[in-house]
Design an enzyme around this catalytic site. Structure first.
Site, PDB file in Angstrom:
ATOM      1  N   LYS A 117     -18.796  42.344  21.061  1.00 28.33           N
ATOM      2  CA  LYS A 117     -18.369  42.290  19.662  1.00 28.33           C
ATOM      3  C   LYS A 117     -17.341  41.193  19.404  1.00 28.33           C
ATOM      4  O   LYS A 117     -17.108  40.838  18.247  1.00 28.33           O
ATOM      5  CB  LYS A 117     -17.823  43.649  19.212  1.00 28.33           C
ATOM      6  CG  LYS A 117     -18.932  44.691  19.137  1.00 28.33           C
ATOM      7  CD  LYS A 117     -18.661  45.781  18.123  1.00 28.33           C
ATOM      8  CE  LYS A 117     -19.969  46.532  17.872  1.00 28.33           C
ATOM      9  NZ  LYS A 117     -19.873  47.634  16.971  1.00 28.33           N
ATOM     10  N   LYS A 201     -30.143  43.488  20.356  1.00 30.54           N
ATOM     11  CA  LYS A 201     -30.316  44.828  19.788  1.00 30.54           C
ATOM     12  C   LYS A 201     -30.423  44.769  18.255  1.00 30.54           C
ATOM     13  O   LYS A 201     -29.691  44.003  17.625  1.00 30.54           O
ATOM     14  CB  LYS A 201     -29.084  45.662  20.189  1.00 30.54           C
ATOM     15  CG  LYS A 201     -29.173  47.120  19.850  1.00 30.54           C
ATOM     16  CD  LYS A 201     -27.911  47.854  20.297  1.00 30.54           C
ATOM     17  CE  LYS A 201     -26.788  47.735  19.290  1.00 30.54           C
ATOM     18  NZ  LYS A 201     -25.988  48.950  19.103  1.00 30.54           N
ATOM     19  N   LYS A 204     -26.950  47.218  12.616  1.00 31.14           N
ATOM     20  CA  LYS A 204     -26.668  47.248  11.184  1.00 31.14           C
ATOM     21  C   LYS A 204     -25.708  46.146  10.766  1.00 31.14           C
ATOM     22  O   LYS A 204     -25.665  45.782   9.598  1.00 31.14           O
ATOM     23  CB  LYS A 204     -26.160  48.631  10.742  1.00 31.14           C
ATOM     24  CG  LYS A 204     -24.940  49.151  11.477  1.00 31.14           C
ATOM     25  CD  LYS A 204     -24.494  50.479  10.869  1.00 31.14           C
ATOM     26  CE  LYS A 204     -24.644  51.646  11.807  1.00 31.14           C
ATOM     27  NZ  LYS A 204     -23.706  51.686  12.942  1.00 31.14           N
TER      28      LYS A 204
HETATM   29  N1  AQP Z   1     -31.130  49.118  18.245  1.00 23.19           N
HETATM   30  C1  AQP Z   1     -30.937  50.358  18.663  1.00 23.19           C
HETATM   31  N2  AQP Z   1     -31.870  50.978  19.419  1.00 23.19           N
HETATM   32  C2  AQP Z   1     -31.685  52.255  19.839  1.00 23.19           C
HETATM   33  N3  AQP Z   1     -30.590  52.991  19.543  1.00 23.19           N
HETATM   34  C3  AQP Z   1     -29.649  52.393  18.783  1.00 23.19           C
HETATM   35  N4  AQP Z   1     -28.469  52.825  18.318  1.00 23.19           N
HETATM   36  C4  AQP Z   1     -27.877  51.866  17.588  1.00 23.19           C
HETATM   37  N5  AQP Z   1     -28.652  50.779  17.566  1.00 23.19           N
HETATM   38  C5  AQP Z   1     -29.762  51.079  18.303  1.00 23.19           C
HETATM   39  C6  AQP Z   1     -27.941  54.153  18.578  1.00 23.19           C
HETATM   40  O1  AQP Z   1     -27.454  54.675  17.365  1.00 23.19           O
HETATM   41  C7  AQP Z   1     -26.311  55.476  17.648  1.00 23.19           C
HETATM   42  C8  AQP Z   1     -25.186  55.116  16.753  1.00 23.19           C
HETATM   43  O2  AQP Z   1     -24.724  53.858  16.989  1.00 23.19           O
HETATM   44  P1  AQP Z   1     -23.485  53.346  16.152  1.00 23.19           P
HETATM   45  O3  AQP Z   1     -23.899  53.101  14.768  1.00 23.19           O
HETATM   46  O4  AQP Z   1     -22.347  54.261  16.305  1.00 23.19           O
HETATM   47  O5  AQP Z   1     -23.052  52.059  16.852  1.00 23.19           O
HETATM   48  P2  AQP Z   1     -23.867  50.910  17.430  1.00 23.19           P
HETATM   49  O6  AQP Z   1     -24.612  51.323  18.650  1.00 23.19           O
HETATM   50  O7  AQP Z   1     -22.894  49.788  17.590  1.00 23.19           O
HETATM   51  O8  AQP Z   1     -24.928  50.611  16.283  1.00 23.19           O
HETATM   52  P3  AQP Z   1     -25.101  49.297  15.491  1.00 23.19           P
HETATM   53  O9  AQP Z   1     -26.217  49.476  14.507  1.00 23.19           O
HETATM   54  O10 AQP Z   1     -25.233  48.124  16.412  1.00 23.19           O
HETATM   55  O11 AQP Z   1     -23.756  49.259  14.686  1.00 23.19           O
HETATM   56  P4  AQP Z   1     -22.748  48.093  14.475  1.00 23.19           P
HETATM   57  O12 AQP Z   1     -23.601  46.942  14.035  1.00 23.19           O
HETATM   58  O13 AQP Z   1     -21.823  48.569  13.407  1.00 23.19           O
HETATM   59  O14 AQP Z   1     -22.089  47.849  15.778  1.00 23.19           O
HETATM   60  C9  AQP Z   1     -26.000  55.332  19.119  1.00 23.19           C
HETATM   61  O15 AQP Z   1     -26.529  56.438  19.792  1.00 23.19           O
HETATM   62  C10 AQP Z   1     -26.733  54.083  19.494  1.00 23.19           C
HETATM   63  O16 AQP Z   1     -27.104  54.090  20.851  1.00 23.19           O
END
Ligand code: AQP
Length: 342
Positions: A117, A201, A204
């Protein structure tokens, strides 16, 4: 040691933007399945985690309600699961502080999410909260003595750290108080990748909206994003092994398998040898058929934000009732005087 504790599932999602197909397949869909298996399930919108990077206050409020709607539209039933937002249960932050004093700097320095990040940015300018994120996550889980955490592949390292914190706490204080929580990483979609880059990955917070399918996207937007998804010129291979070195093709196959509820091998049997001109429209139809009812239900729920707030408040009361005795006992173990009537 986890077997000494009653099975209890905890997981969370950051309301740091609109949720994606990755969040749905890697988390929400599985959260609903776990609830339907009859295990005690606690699900949390982790707004304290979300503010580790800047969030516009009004946007955060909207995103939190929208994420709650996404949970419910995906099948999480607030009568059977506990659904709440993290900041309404003070114990998360309180236990996190104690864990900040248990976790070691060296452990934090090894966390890849912080490195990812801050990659390409000035890490000195990142918030202290972003650095300490894994310690708060350990507190989220252990505040409820959760034994299992369904997560995507990306969160595996954080669950290992949660186990390290629990083990060190138990060892330092000579207790068997916190369980060694297990990650549940299952299914074809433990890591849904970006539609623009099969090595990244789906996220969002990716600046490119075309990289992801949002749970709020309508049928045209979903079909358009799949049509434009990056691929290579070769047809799909006959076997899974043939997808090696073709991350974008592999990602679309895995998404199809997860949406259809079949194994990736079965997708190859159906589409092996066919070009993306055939596969992409089939995937778009499937994605629209699966996602449209969720989007419709989210929109219905979002029309009544007061009802969402009521559900989150009720969930927070239930979560707090589980958390309070665990937090009180933790403080007692640590040696804190607790003489106030609460
Ligand atoms: N691309 C993905 N594939 C499978 N699982 C995913 N998760 C997130 N992206 C994928 C799963 O969603 C849950 C919540 O994740 P989060 O929103 O708390 O944080 P994150 O993993 O950092 O998700 P993002 O979308 O990438 O958020 P940002 O962009 O804000 O950092 C977790 O169980 C994660 O594994």
């Amino acid at each position: 040691m986890a077997t000494a504790f009653a099975p209890r599932i905890f997981s969370g999602i950051q309301p740091s933007g609109g949720l994606t197909l990755g969040n749905y397949l890697g988390a929400l869909k599985r959260f609903a399945e776990k609830q339907d298996e009859g295990i005690e399930t606690i699900y949390c919108l982790v707004d304290l985690h979300a503010i580790t990077v800047w969030q516009e206050p009004e946007a955060l409020r909207h995103q939190t309600r929208e994420a709650a709607a996404a949970f419910m539209a995906s099948g999480v039933d607030p009568a059977r699961s506990i659904l709440f937002n993290q900041s309404q249960v003070a114990g998360h932050a309180q236990l996190a502080w104690i864990f900040n004093c248990v976790a070691r700097l060296g452990w934090m320095n090894r966390m890849t999410q912080f490195k990812d990040k801050t990659a390409g940015k000035n890490a000195e300018n990142a918030s202290l909260g972003l650095y300490a994120y894994p310690s708060l996550m350990a507190a989220d889980i252990l505040l409820y003595h959760a034994t299992h955490v369904p997560v995507g592949e990306d969160q595996k390292q954080h669950i290992e750290l949660t186990r390290d914190i629990a083990a060190k706490f138990n060892h330092d204080y000579g207790v068997e108080f916190f369980p060694l929580t297990e990650p549940l990483i299952e299914g074809a979609a433990t890591r849904v990748m970006s539609l623009r880059d099969g090595t990244k990955k789906m996220s969002k917070s990716d600046p490119s909206d075309a990289s992801r399918i949002n749970l709020t996207d309508d049928a045209d937007a979903i079909a358009g994003k799949i049509r434009k998804a990056k691929t290579d010129p070769e047809p799909l291979p006959e076997t899974l092994e043939g997808l090696a070195g073709r991350p974008e093709a592999k990602n679309l196959v895995n998404i199809y398998a997860a949406l259809a509820g079949i194994a990736p091998e079965a997708v190859m049997s159906e589409f092996g040898g066919k070009g993306f001109g055939t596969f992409k429209p089939a995937l778009a139809d499937l994605a629209v058929a699966r996602m449209a009812p969720i989007t419709t239900e989210m929109n219905r729920l979002m029309a009544d934000p007061a009802e969402i707030d009521r559900i989150l408040g009720q969930g927070a009361d239930r979560a707090d009732a589980i958390a309070q005795p665990i937090l009180a006992r933790t403080m007692e173990i640590v040696g804190m005087v607790r003489s106030r009537q609460v």
